[in-house]
Motif scaffolding. Structure first.
Motif, PDB file in Angstrom:
ATOM      1  N   LEU A  53       6.713  22.473  14.581  1.00 25.89           N
ATOM      2  CA  LEU A  53       5.934  23.348  15.460  1.00 25.89           C
ATOM      3  C   LEU A  53       6.116  24.814  15.074  1.00 25.89           C
ATOM      4  O   LEU A  53       5.281  25.656  15.384  1.00 25.89           O
ATOM      5  N   GLU A  54       7.223  25.147  14.408  1.00 26.21           N
ATOM      6  CA  GLU A  54       7.511  26.512  13.986  1.00 26.21           C
ATOM      7  C   GLU A  54       7.108  26.775  12.546  1.00 26.21           C
ATOM      8  O   GLU A  54       7.346  27.857  12.025  1.00 26.21           O
ATOM      9  N   GLY A  60      17.866  19.096   3.777  1.00 23.67           N
ATOM     10  CA  GLY A  60      18.646  18.790   2.585  1.00 23.67           C
ATOM     11  C   GLY A  60      19.444  17.516   2.799  1.00 23.67           C
ATOM     12  O   GLY A  60      19.442  16.931   3.891  1.00 23.67           O
ATOM     13  N   ARG A  61      20.141  17.095   1.758  1.00 24.68           N
ATOM     14  CA  ARG A  61      20.944  15.875   1.864  1.00 24.68           C
ATOM     15  C   ARG A  61      21.940  16.001   3.007  1.00 24.68           C
ATOM     16  O   ARG A  61      22.540  17.057   3.213  1.00 24.68           O
ATOM     17  N   ASP A  62      22.081  14.953   3.780  1.00 29.20           N
ATOM     18  CA  ASP A  62      22.967  14.809   4.935  1.00 29.20           C
ATOM     19  C   ASP A  62      22.433  15.467   6.204  1.00 29.20           C
ATOM     20  O   ASP A  62      23.038  15.329   7.262  1.00 29.20           O
ATOM     21  N   ASP A  63      21.304  16.183   6.127  1.00 34.12           N
ATOM     22  CA  ASP A  63      20.679  16.703   7.341  1.00 34.12           C
ATOM     23  C   ASP A  63      20.034  15.550   8.104  1.00 34.12           C
ATOM     24  O   ASP A  63      19.664  14.529   7.523  1.00 34.12           O
ATOM     25  N   TRP A  64      19.923  15.732   9.399  1.00 34.46           N
ATOM     26  CA  TRP A  64      19.256  14.758  10.253  1.00 34.46           C
ATOM     27  C   TRP A  64      17.830  15.221  10.499  1.00 34.46           C
ATOM     28  O   TRP A  64      17.567  16.417  10.584  1.00 34.46           O
ATOM     29  N   ILE A  65      16.919  14.267  10.653  1.00 36.42           N
ATOM     30  CA  ILE A  65      15.540  14.564  11.019  1.00 36.42           C
ATOM     31  C   ILE A  65      15.325  13.952  12.396  1.00 36.42           C
ATOM     32  O   ILE A  65      15.526  12.756  12.595  1.00 36.42           O
ATOM     33  N   ILE A  66      14.949  14.802  13.330  1.00 32.91           N
ATOM     34  CA  ILE A  66      14.850  14.416  14.744  1.00 32.91           C
ATOM     35  C   ILE A  66      13.393  14.374  15.165  1.00 32.91           C
ATOM     36  O   ILE A  66      12.607  15.248  14.808  1.00 32.91           O
ATOM     37  N   ARG A  67      13.037  13.349  15.953  1.00 32.69           N
ATOM     38  CA  ARG A  67      11.727  13.309  16.603  1.00 32.69           C
ATOM     39  C   ARG A  67      11.934  13.826  18.020  1.00 32.69           C
ATOM     40  O   ARG A  67      12.693  13.258  18.797  1.00 32.69           O
ATOM     41  N   GLU A  72       7.171  15.697  17.851  1.00 34.34           N
ATOM     42  CA  GLU A  72       7.333  16.602  16.722  1.00 34.34           C
ATOM     43  C   GLU A  72       8.620  16.262  15.962  1.00 34.34           C
ATOM     44  O   GLU A  72       9.520  15.649  16.514  1.00 34.34           O
ATOM     45  N   PHE A  73       8.676  16.666  14.709  1.00 33.68           N
ATOM     46  CA  PHE A  73       9.849  16.431  13.880  1.00 33.68           C
ATOM     47  C   PHE A  73      10.464  17.759  13.486  1.00 33.68           C
ATOM     48  O   PHE A  73       9.756  18.751  13.306  1.00 33.68           O
ATOM     49  N   TYR A  74      11.780  17.766  13.337  1.00 34.93           N
ATOM     50  CA  TYR A  74      12.461  18.953  12.843  1.00 34.93           C
ATOM     51  C   TYR A  74      13.815  18.556  12.268  1.00 34.93           C
ATOM     52  O   TYR A  74      14.407  17.565  12.686  1.00 34.93           O
TER      53      TYR A  74
END
Length: 106
Positions: A53-54, A60-67, A72-74
């Motif tokens: 949305l922004e 990057g590797r080891d980051d989480w992707i949240i719904r 929306e995803f971030y």
């Protein structure tokens, strides 16, 4: 000054390991794509670019992707994710993102 507490909401998330591109892309649908990374050493050759949305953000590797609650995803750095979220047992899932959005739970 009034104080506010964040409402507890169960979110869906997946961790980008650098090895699970198919899972990440299936989770995010058209909101994300793989991009070449400037890879020096043992890092994955790809980053995950996410339309949020922004604007465009990169996981990057080891980051989480949240719904989020609006679908929306971030991305979220692993240390922030671990400090903010805890895994919910299947029998505790009563206030999921899907229920907040009003659609069916996966």
């Amino acid at each position: 000054m009034p104080e506010y507490r964040k409402k507890p909401v169960v979110i869906d998330a997946i961790q980008w390991t650098g090895q699970n591109a198919d899972e990440v892309l299936a989770f995010t649908g058209s909101a994300a794509r793989l991009e070449s990374a400037d890879c020096h050493g043992d890092g994955p050759p790809y980053l995950v670019a996410i339309n949020t949305l922004e604007g465009r953000m990169v996981a990057g590797r080891d980051d989480w992707i949240i719904r989020g609650v609006q679908g929306e995803f971030y991305p979220c750095k692993s240390d922030i994710f671990e400090a903010t979220y805890e895994r919910v047992a299947d029998d505790e899932r009563t206030d999921s993102v899907s229920e907040v959005r009003g659609d069916e739970a996966p």
